[in-house]
Write a protein that holds these residues in place. Sequence first.
Motif, mmCIF file in Angstrom:
data_model
loop_
_atom_site.group_PDB
_atom_site.id
_atom_site.type_symbol
_atom_site.label_atom_id
_atom_site.label_comp_id
_atom_site.label_asym_id
_atom_site.label_seq_id
_atom_site.Cartn_x
_atom_site.Cartn_y
_atom_site.Cartn_z
ATOM 1 N N VAL A 26 0.827 -1.207 0.000
ATOM 2 C CA VAL A 26 0.000 0.000 0.000
ATOM 3 C C VAL A 26 0.846 1.236 0.000
ATOM 4 N N THR A 27 1.893 1.204 0.803
ATOM 5 C CA THR A 27 2.739 2.385 0.892
ATOM 6 C C THR A 27 3.385 2.694 -0.449
ATOM 7 N N ILE A 28 3.945 1.678 -1.059
ATOM 8 C CA ILE A 28 4.593 1.888 -2.359
ATOM 9 C C ILE A 28 3.569 2.338 -3.400
ATOM 10 N N ASP A 29 2.395 1.733 -3.354
ATOM 11 C CA ASP A 29 1.358 2.116 -4.312
ATOM 12 C C ASP A 29 0.906 3.553 -4.082
ATOM 13 N N ASP A 30 0.640 3.882 -2.834
ATOM 14 C CA ASP A 30 0.188 5.243 -2.543
ATOM 15 C C ASP A 30 1.264 6.257 -2.930
ATOM 16 N N LEU A 31 2.504 5.872 -2.677
ATOM 17 C CA LEU A 31 3.616 6.752 -3.022
ATOM 18 C C LEU A 31 3.723 6.938 -4.528
ATOM 19 N N THR A 32 3.767 5.822 -5.245
ATOM 20 C CA THR A 32 3.980 5.906 -6.690
ATOM 21 C C THR A 32 2.736 6.397 -7.434
ATOM 22 N N MET A 33 1.599 6.263 -6.812
ATOM 23 C CA MET A 33 0.383 6.792 -7.444
ATOM 24 C C MET A 33 0.119 8.225 -6.997
ATOM 25 N N ARG A 34 1.059 8.748 -6.238
ATOM 26 C CA ARG A 34 0.981 10.147 -5.796
ATOM 27 C C ARG A 34 -0.291 10.461 -5.022
#
Length: 499
Positions: free
Chosen positions: A200-208
């Motif tokens: 989730v963290t990586i997704d939220d980060l990369t999806m801005r």
Amino acid sequence: MTDDIRVRMAPGPTGYFHIGRSRAAVLNWLFARHTGGKFVLRIEDTDQDRSREEFLHSILDSLRWLGIHWDEGPEAGGPYGPYFQMGRLDTYRDYADRLLATGHAYRCYCTPEELDALRREAEAERRPFRYPGTCRALTPEQQAAFEADGREAAIRLRVPDHGTTGWDDLILGQVTYANDEIGDFVIRRSNGIPLYNFTVTIDDLTMRITDVIRGQDHISNTPKQILIYQALGEPTPRFGHYPLIVSPEGKKIGARFGAKPVSGLALDGYLPEAVFNYIATLGVTYEGDREIFTRDELVRLFDIGRVSRSPAIFDPDKLDWMNGLYIRNLPPDEFVSRSLPFLEARGLISSPPTPSEIAYVKAALVLEQERVKTLAETVEAVEFFLQEDITYDPALLVPKKGTLADSVRVVDAAMDVTNSLSEWTVEALEAAFRALVDRLGLKTGVAFMTLRVAVTGRTYAPPLFDTMAVLGRERVMRRLGGAQVALQNWERAEPTAVQ
RNA sequence: GGGGCGUUCGUCUAGUGGUCUAGGACGUCGGCCUUUCACGCCGAAAACCAGCGGUUCGAAUCCGCUACGCCCUACCA
């Protein structure tokens, strides 16, 4: 650009899109629309054992039914895809490697069995379990030895031993966790599959994603995710945790209550706009004492800070009331067109209905519009209009304040009136029948009840003459005839009733 | 066991130190309207603001403790 608000909803296709999830969707969507931001839909399908295609459809269908459009996600695409986690495995690996390289994460060779033993030990001593950091400072030689031993390494995040991790929650205000209560947690399994808090963290980060708005069941995940952002040297999004909706018994939604998909409410005859209004206002206040709003008003007035901090019980009665209100406010034509499928499904009319069926049923439906709380109720409400022969309890033909003899007289006289009435309109019917009741010297309330039962088979129905007008002379005559027979039979069967 | 969060009528809530003898809505009950039902309208019952202790001239509103509830405490999501 970076100021643009981006929120997301990230369901796993591991269960139906129930009322609780719809709250996540509604709140995030309202937040996005209110701020002019984007609403992203991401599917967390890394739990391959529980993920099912059927559930994915349930999510998409329910969102569409509620009128919640996602700007990016499955089917919609978008610049930050893929929007299924299984398609993002490479990204997770890259970021995990980066954490390994910077020393913010490390390989752990402890086996699940070893950890289990430690956990049980801690429990036995009534002491909180936390990973002891066994593999925190392994030398390359030790690591090589484990590898040679055939052990696969999991990856753990190195969590500071001291200090706190907290955030200013959009709904709850300041929330703080002590780092020593978190412990080094696993971000990637030994089999290489990354874990939830990491993905989730990586997704939220990369999806801005700028604002993470989710249920309070995620609160304790938040410090872990913040720690990951920090280890990566990235800024954290804002977080907002709303309380869960619980069943009327105060239990978690999903198990017994509300296990069905929200789109299933359509089959129960609920209007999506009513359900949306209900969900949006359950545990959220907007303006003054109002609780009925158009979708545009909800968007305009939504304020994340006005979300209640305590759990709200889902109240089916209030939903019914609200749905009835929306039904009454529907333009008649729309009420009719939305109701037809229910009548078709029950076989009350052909499918598709013929033009003459539509004309007739429409007239009947319009009379019932303010009497139903759900579209499904139209079936029962309109049934007697469509049945060739109605059946009923002959005893109902004699109201509590009336007599059998009077009922016989009214029905007989009604036959004549019906037969001879020149104009078949509500006004003409009412004038003729009022005159008739007057002539017979009966009370209108009692006499009309007899006629109502004779014509509809029930004691409750739309106004008598509106009903007769719609039924038409033929049906009314036939039913009055049926009532005559019923009264005769009843007279024979219950002689004591004759006074 | 540890941690986090929460606690105003049965339910959803308003309320941010005095205007609260706590307001609205659903539900319930009663009445009006009325040919029944429903709609609509009017009215009533319903919360000593979880409990206790503080701060204050004054607390639902601020602080502490207790109780209760929910969530988390995984190489689940």
